[in-house]
Design an enzyme around this catalytic site. Sequence first.
Site, PDB file in Angstrom:
ATOM      1  N   HIS A  54       0.828  -1.195   0.000  1.00  0.00           N
ATOM      2  CA  HIS A  54       0.000   0.000   0.000  1.00  0.00           C
ATOM      3  C   HIS A  54       0.869   1.254   0.000  1.00  0.00           C
ATOM      4  O   HIS A  54       2.090   1.194   0.166  1.00  0.00           O
ATOM      5  CB  HIS A  54      -0.928  -0.012   1.210  1.00  0.00           C
ATOM      6  CG  HIS A  54      -2.011  -1.040   1.115  1.00  0.00           C
ATOM      7  ND1 HIS A  54      -3.048  -1.118   2.014  1.00  0.00           N
ATOM      8  CD2 HIS A  54      -2.227  -2.039   0.219  1.00  0.00           C
ATOM      9  CE1 HIS A  54      -3.851  -2.111   1.694  1.00  0.00           C
ATOM     10  NE2 HIS A  54      -3.370  -2.692   0.593  1.00  0.00           N
ATOM     11  N   GLU A  56       1.306   3.724   2.075  1.00  0.00           N
ATOM     12  CA  GLU A  56       2.063   4.046   3.282  1.00  0.00           C
ATOM     13  C   GLU A  56       3.352   3.231   3.371  1.00  0.00           C
ATOM     14  O   GLU A  56       4.410   3.751   3.737  1.00  0.00           O
ATOM     15  CB  GLU A  56       1.204   3.788   4.538  1.00  0.00           C
ATOM     16  CG  GLU A  56      -0.036   4.659   4.617  1.00  0.00           C
ATOM     17  CD  GLU A  56      -1.261   4.001   4.027  1.00  0.00           C
ATOM     18  OE1 GLU A  56      -2.360   4.204   4.578  1.00  0.00           O
ATOM     19  OE2 GLU A  56      -1.135   3.274   3.010  1.00  0.00           O
ATOM     20  N   CYS A  79      -5.319   1.476   6.549  1.00  0.00           N
ATOM     21  CA  CYS A  79      -6.147   0.290   6.775  1.00  0.00           C
ATOM     22  C   CYS A  79      -5.838  -0.347   8.122  1.00  0.00           C
ATOM     23  O   CYS A  79      -4.753  -0.199   8.681  1.00  0.00           O
ATOM     24  CB  CYS A  79      -5.973  -0.710   5.640  1.00  0.00           C
ATOM     25  SG  CYS A  79      -4.309  -1.355   5.448  1.00  0.00           S
ATOM     26  N   CYS A  88      -1.713  -1.147   7.358  1.00  0.00           N
ATOM     27  CA  CYS A  88      -0.825   0.012   7.241  1.00  0.00           C
ATOM     28  C   CYS A  88      -0.679   0.765   8.551  1.00  0.00           C
ATOM     29  O   CYS A  88       0.368   1.361   8.821  1.00  0.00           O
ATOM     30  CB  CYS A  88      -1.349   0.957   6.161  1.00  0.00           C
ATOM     31  SG  CYS A  88      -1.204   0.265   4.499  1.00  0.00           S
ATOM     32  N   ARG A 182     -16.652   0.798 -28.971  1.00  0.00           N
ATOM     33  CA  ARG A 182     -17.833   1.082 -29.790  1.00  0.00           C
ATOM     34  C   ARG A 182     -18.509  -0.174 -30.308  1.00  0.00           C
ATOM     35  O   ARG A 182     -19.719  -0.208 -30.537  1.00  0.00           O
ATOM     36  CB  ARG A 182     -17.436   1.992 -30.956  1.00  0.00           C
ATOM     37  CG  ARG A 182     -16.994   3.378 -30.516  1.00  0.00           C
ATOM     38  CD  ARG A 182     -16.588   4.233 -31.699  1.00  0.00           C
ATOM     39  NE  ARG A 182     -16.199   5.571 -31.274  1.00  0.00           N
ATOM     40  CZ  ARG A 182     -14.972   5.892 -30.860  1.00  0.00           C
ATOM     41  NH1 ARG A 182     -14.030   4.973 -30.824  1.00  0.00           N
ATOM     42  NH2 ARG A 182     -14.709   7.124 -30.486  1.00  0.00           N
TER      43      ARG A 182
END
Length: 294
Positions: A54, A56, A79, A88, A182
Amino acid sequence: MATPNELTAMRRAIAISAQGLGTTSPNPPVGCVILDRDGVPVGEGYHLRKGDHHAEVNALTAAGERAEGGTAVVTLEPCNHHGRTPPCRQALIDAKVSRVLMAVMDPTSRGEGGAVVLEQAGIEIERGVLEQEALLVLGPWLHSLSTGRPHITWAYGVDTDEGHSNQALTELRRRHDLVIRRDGTIEEGVPGGHGADSFRVPLPALGDEPGKALHVLTESGARTVLIEGRSNEAARLLADAVDRVIIDVPGTRPSFSLTGPGAESAVPGGFCLSDVKPSGYRVRLTAERVTQDQ
């Protein structure tokens, strides 16, 4: 209160967090900057994909021992649970930072939440620092959590089904998890960009029922979806779920007598302009769906 250095660091964290757009889902795109005891930036990092470190942890790794006694500036509450990576909040505690600033609180935080555990460890906490600015990146992820479906953007030109240039489309694609071309083909916005076993590209056609189509997109792990082209059948199928439209309209000379419909007719009903800017010889309009509380 946040210091000028800390506000600068938060804006840097917001900026680098955007590098995770199109690859972090179903996780959020998060950025983090570490300041040393004197308020000098010594490390930064962002979350790239689920399963990777993560933001951090990446920032703390870059800072090394200089993080001790310093400040962590992060765009989302750290977290508080063991998933594919350790929590974290524990990495911040182990690094012995003295202060943590966060922009947005995490609605998925487990237990008491990362901020509370950090406070219990004696770390000073500041919440809501530049929250509205951080939502420029985290907004679609939070929207997906609250609605239970991906945030959907429809991009097209008013005078041609092509509309956007190849470069512009490439940039748009890279900011979204899935792209519906598309011809109805569904692709990753960043080919191979998501973590293994946490994301998949839907193989079957979306069908002709909006509810089932949204379910297929949601089950893929996507938080953001881009629909390309004005005549794309997916735009009709998912019309009630489109959250944002990005429209290229023709530019004009400084003085021009307009006899046909004006640019305002390009924006669908129920949407409100949020951005207008030149794009080559055209003008790009961005409009957001109007909600009941707006």
